[in-house]
Design an enzyme around this catalytic site. Structure first.
Site, PDB file in Angstrom:
ATOM      1  N   ALA A  87       0.832  -1.207   0.000  1.00 16.61           N
ATOM      2  CA  ALA A  87       0.000   0.000   0.000  1.00 16.61           C
ATOM      3  C   ALA A  87       0.863   1.253   0.000  1.00 16.61           C
ATOM      4  O   ALA A  87       1.960   1.268   0.563  1.00 16.61           O
ATOM      5  CB  ALA A  87      -0.905  -0.006   1.227  1.00 16.61           C
ATOM      6  N   ARG A  97      30.867  -3.882  18.789  1.00 17.93           N
ATOM      7  CA  ARG A  97      31.756  -2.720  18.648  1.00 17.93           C
ATOM      8  C   ARG A  97      32.043  -2.000  19.965  1.00 17.93           C
ATOM      9  O   ARG A  97      33.044  -1.310  20.089  1.00 17.93           O
ATOM     10  CB  ARG A  97      31.154  -1.738  17.639  1.00 17.93           C
ATOM     11  CG  ARG A  97      29.810  -1.167  18.051  1.00 17.93           C
ATOM     12  CD  ARG A  97      29.235  -0.299  16.940  1.00 17.93           C
ATOM     13  NE  ARG A  97      27.928   0.222  17.300  1.00 17.93           N
ATOM     14  CZ  ARG A  97      27.201   1.008  16.527  1.00 17.93           C
ATOM     15  NH1 ARG A  97      27.645   1.355  15.337  1.00 17.93           N
ATOM     16  NH2 ARG A  97      26.024   1.445  16.913  1.00 17.93           N
ATOM     17  N   HIS A 119       9.565 -21.553  48.482  1.00 18.95           N
ATOM     18  CA  HIS A 119      10.821 -22.270  48.684  1.00 18.95           C
ATOM     19  C   HIS A 119      10.709 -23.723  48.232  1.00 18.95           C
ATOM     20  O   HIS A 119       9.677 -24.338  48.466  1.00 18.95           O
ATOM     21  CB  HIS A 119      11.168 -22.211  50.181  1.00 18.95           C
ATOM     22  CG  HIS A 119      12.480 -22.842  50.500  1.00 18.95           C
ATOM     23  ND1 HIS A 119      13.679 -22.234  50.197  1.00 18.95           N
ATOM     24  CD2 HIS A 119      12.775 -24.022  51.097  1.00 18.95           C
ATOM     25  CE1 HIS A 119      14.661 -23.021  50.592  1.00 18.95           C
ATOM     26  NE2 HIS A 119      14.141 -24.114  51.136  1.00 18.95           N
TER      27      HIS A 119
END
Ligand code: NDP
Length: 450
Positions: free
Chosen positions: A115, A199, A435
Site C-alpha cells: 500500500a 563494537r 521455597h
C-alpha cells in the site's frame, strides 16, 4: 463525503491486526487491511515466535547433558535441522491461518498487496486498486538493516536465519543487542561454533551493567566467542565461506555471517512525506501520545513509529488507537515500566530503571545477589543467576528489577506487576518466599549491597 472504509490499516502484523479486528468486531467499523507479505508480521513469521521455538530446540543438548549428570542414560544425537525446519514452517502456516481468520471473522476485508498513501484519505494498492478511508492506520513494522561496509550483502539478517537449508558449522554474528545475543545462544545450542563481534565495551547496551556482565559471562562459559571492541571492516567471498576483515586488522573465514545490527522502520516509498506525515531521523513516523501523525486522518503504531519496538507494545498502541478514534475516549499509550526479556541462555528479564539510570536520578539502595542455582550446583555446573532490585531511598519504591536466570522472562512478568503497582522494598519483604526457588531471593534480600 462517503469513504470506502471507516478504517484502512497498512500492515498485518500484531499491531495492525489487533486494531483492525477490534475496530471491526467491537465498534462495527468498516475496515480494510493491506499486507504485502505474510499475515502475523515480524513477530509471528520472522521474529518472536519462530525465534522462541528455536530457543526451545536449542536447549535440549544442555538438558541432555544435565540429565546424564542426574543419572539418566541419554544418547545425544545431532539436530535434524530439516525435520525441525519443516515442523516450524508448518506451525507458521497454522498461525498465519489463524491471523487471517481473526480478520475475516469480524468482516475485515484484506488485500494481499503493498500500500502507498496517495492523499490523507486515499491508499493505492500494488494490485492497481485505490481505496478511500476516513482513517488510515500505518502499522507497517520494520526490517533488519545491514551496516554500511563493503561486502555487507554477503551477510544474512535475522529474516534469513529461518530459511537456512542447513545449520552452519560456524557463524559470525555482528551486533550486541537482543537479536545478536539471542541467536548466538540459539545457534551455539544447536551445535554451531559462534563468534560474536560487538563494537562497544559490553553487549546488551542499555540493560543493567551487572546483568549484562553476567549474561556475557554465561554466554562465554557456553563457548560463544564474544569479541568486544571489534566490528567488521569488510566482507568478501572466499575460501568456501565469507572472508571477514575486522576493525582490528585480523582476517578469518566464516561459513556464514549474520548481521543483527538494528532495525529500521518501513516508511520508504509509501508516499508519507508527500502527504505531510513527518518522519524522524531514523525514518520513523512521528506521532503524538495518541499515535496521531501530523496529518489528522493518519495514525501509526508499532515499530514503524520506533517508540518501544516490542509486540505487546504495538498491540497496546493498536487498542489505544481504537479506543481513541472509534470509541471517542482519547487514550494515550502508557510506555512506562514495560517489562521485557532477552531470550539468551540464561534469559535476562528486566523492568524499570537500571542501577546506572536510577543513580543519575536519585539516591538508591541496591539489593543484589548472584548465586549458583540448586538445579545445576547439584551437578557441579558453574553457572550463576542474578536477582537484583534497585530501590529508591526516598520513597522505598522498587524502581527496577533485573533477573538473569533460566525462565527470567516468566519471572519478570510477575515482578513487573509489583513494580508497575509501585511496590516498595518493604512490600516485597512482607511477601513470603516460595521455597525452594531461585526467585525467592527477591523477597529475602535483607541488606543493600550498595
Ligand atoms: P538492537 O538495537 O537491540 O541492537 C543493535 C545492535 O547492533 C547493537 O548492539 C548496536 O551497537 C549494533 N550496531 C548498530 N549499528 C551497527 C554497526 N553499524 N556496526 C556494528 N554494530 C552495530 O537491535 P536488534 O536488531 O537486536 O533488535 C531490534 C529490536 O527488536 C530491539 O531493540 C527490540 O526492541 C526488538 N526485539 C526484541 C526481542 C525481545 O523482546 N526478546 C527480541 C528481538 C528483538 P550499539 O549498542 O553500539 O549501538
Amino acid at each position: 463525503m462517503a469513504f470506502d472504509y471507516d478504517l484502512f490499516v497498512i500492515g498485518g502484523g500484531s499491531g495492525g491486526v489487533r486494531a483492525a479486528r477490534v475496530a471491526a468486531g467491537e465498534t462495527g467499523a468498516k475496515v480494510g487491511l493491506a499486507e504485502m507479505d505474510r499475515y502475523g508480521g515480524t513477530c509471528v513469521i520472522r521474529g518472536c515466535v519462530p525465534k522462541k521455538l528455536m530457543v526451545f530446540a536449542s536447549a535440549f543438548p544442555g538438558m541432555m547433558e544435565d540429565a546424564r549428570e542426574y543419572g539418566w542414560t541419554v544418547e545425544a544425537g545431532g539436530l535434524d535441522w530439516k525435520a525441525f525446519h519443516a515442523r516450524l514452517a508448518g506451525e507458521l502456516d497454522r498461525l498465519e491461518g489463524i491471523y487471517r481468520k481473526l480478520l475475516a471473522g469480524p468482516g475485515v476485508e484484506t488485500f494481499d498487496a503493498r500500500a502507498r498513501i496517495k492523499d490523507p484519505h486515499t491508499v493505492e494498492l500494488s494490485t492497481g486498486q485505490t481505496v478511500t478511508a476516513k482513517h488510515i492506520l500505518i502499522a507497517a513494522g520494520g526490517r533488519p538493516v545491514r551496516p554500511d561496509v563493503p561486502g555487507a550483502e554477503l551477510g544474512l539478517v535475522s529474516d534469513d536465519i529461518f530459511h537456512m537449508d542447513a545449520l552452519p558449522n560456524n557463524i559470525l554474528i555482528v551486533g550486541g543487542g537482543f537479536i545478536a545475543c539471542e541467536f548466538a545462544c540459539i545457534l551455539k545450542g544447536m551445535g554451531a561454533n559462534v563468534t560474536l563481534f560487538y563494537r562497544g565495551d559490553q553487549i546488551l547496551r542499555g540493560f543493567d551493567d551487572e546483568a549484562r556482565d553476567l549474561v556475557a559471562e554465561e554466554m562465554r562459559r557456553k563457548g560463544i566467542d564474544i569479541r568486544t571492541g571489534t566490528n567488521v571492516a569488510e566482507l568478501s567471498d572466499g575460501y568456501g565461506g565469507v572472508l571477514v576483515k575486522d576493525t582490528n586488522g585480523a582476517e578469518m573465514v566464516y561459513e556464514k555471517v549474520m548481521f543483527a545490527t538494528g532495525r529500521s522502520p518501513n516508511t520508504h516509498d509509501m508516499g508519507l512525506e508527500e502527504v505531510g506525515v513527518e518522519l524522524g531521523r531514523y525514518g520513523e513516523i512521528v506521532v503524538d501520545a495518541y499515535s496521531q501523525t501530523k496529518v489528522p486522518s493518519i495514525y501509526a503504531i508499532g515499530d514503524v513509529t520506533n517508540r518501544v519496538n516490542l509486540t505487546p507494545v504495538a498491540i497496546r498502541e493498536g487498542m489505544a488507537f481504537v479506543e481513541t478514534v472509534f470509541r471517542g475516549n482519547p487514550t494515550p499509550v502508557d510506555h512506562e515500566l514495560i517489562p521485557s526479556a532477552v531470550f539468551t541462555q540464561p534469559e535476562l528479564g528486566t523492568v524499570g530503571l537500571t542501577e546506572e539510570e536510577a543513580k543519575k536520578q536519585e539516591e538508591v539502595e541496591i539489593y543484589s545477589t548472584s548465586f549458583r542455582p540448586m538445579q545445576t550446583s547439584f551437578i557441579d555446573r558453574a553457572d550463576k543467576v542474578l536477582m537484583k532490585l534497585v530501590v529508591s531511598k526516598a520513597t522505598r519504591k522498587v524502581l527496577g528489577c533485573h533477573i538473569v536466570a533460566p525462565q527470567a522472562g516468566e519471572l519478570i512478568q510477575m515482578a513487573g506487576i509489583a513494580v508497575k503497582m509501585g511496590a516498595t522494598k518493604e512490600d516485597f519483604d512482607r511477601t513470603v518466599a516460595v521455597h525452594p526457588t531461585m526467585s525467592e531471593e527477591l523477597v529475602t534480600m535483607r541488606a543493600p549491597v550498595r
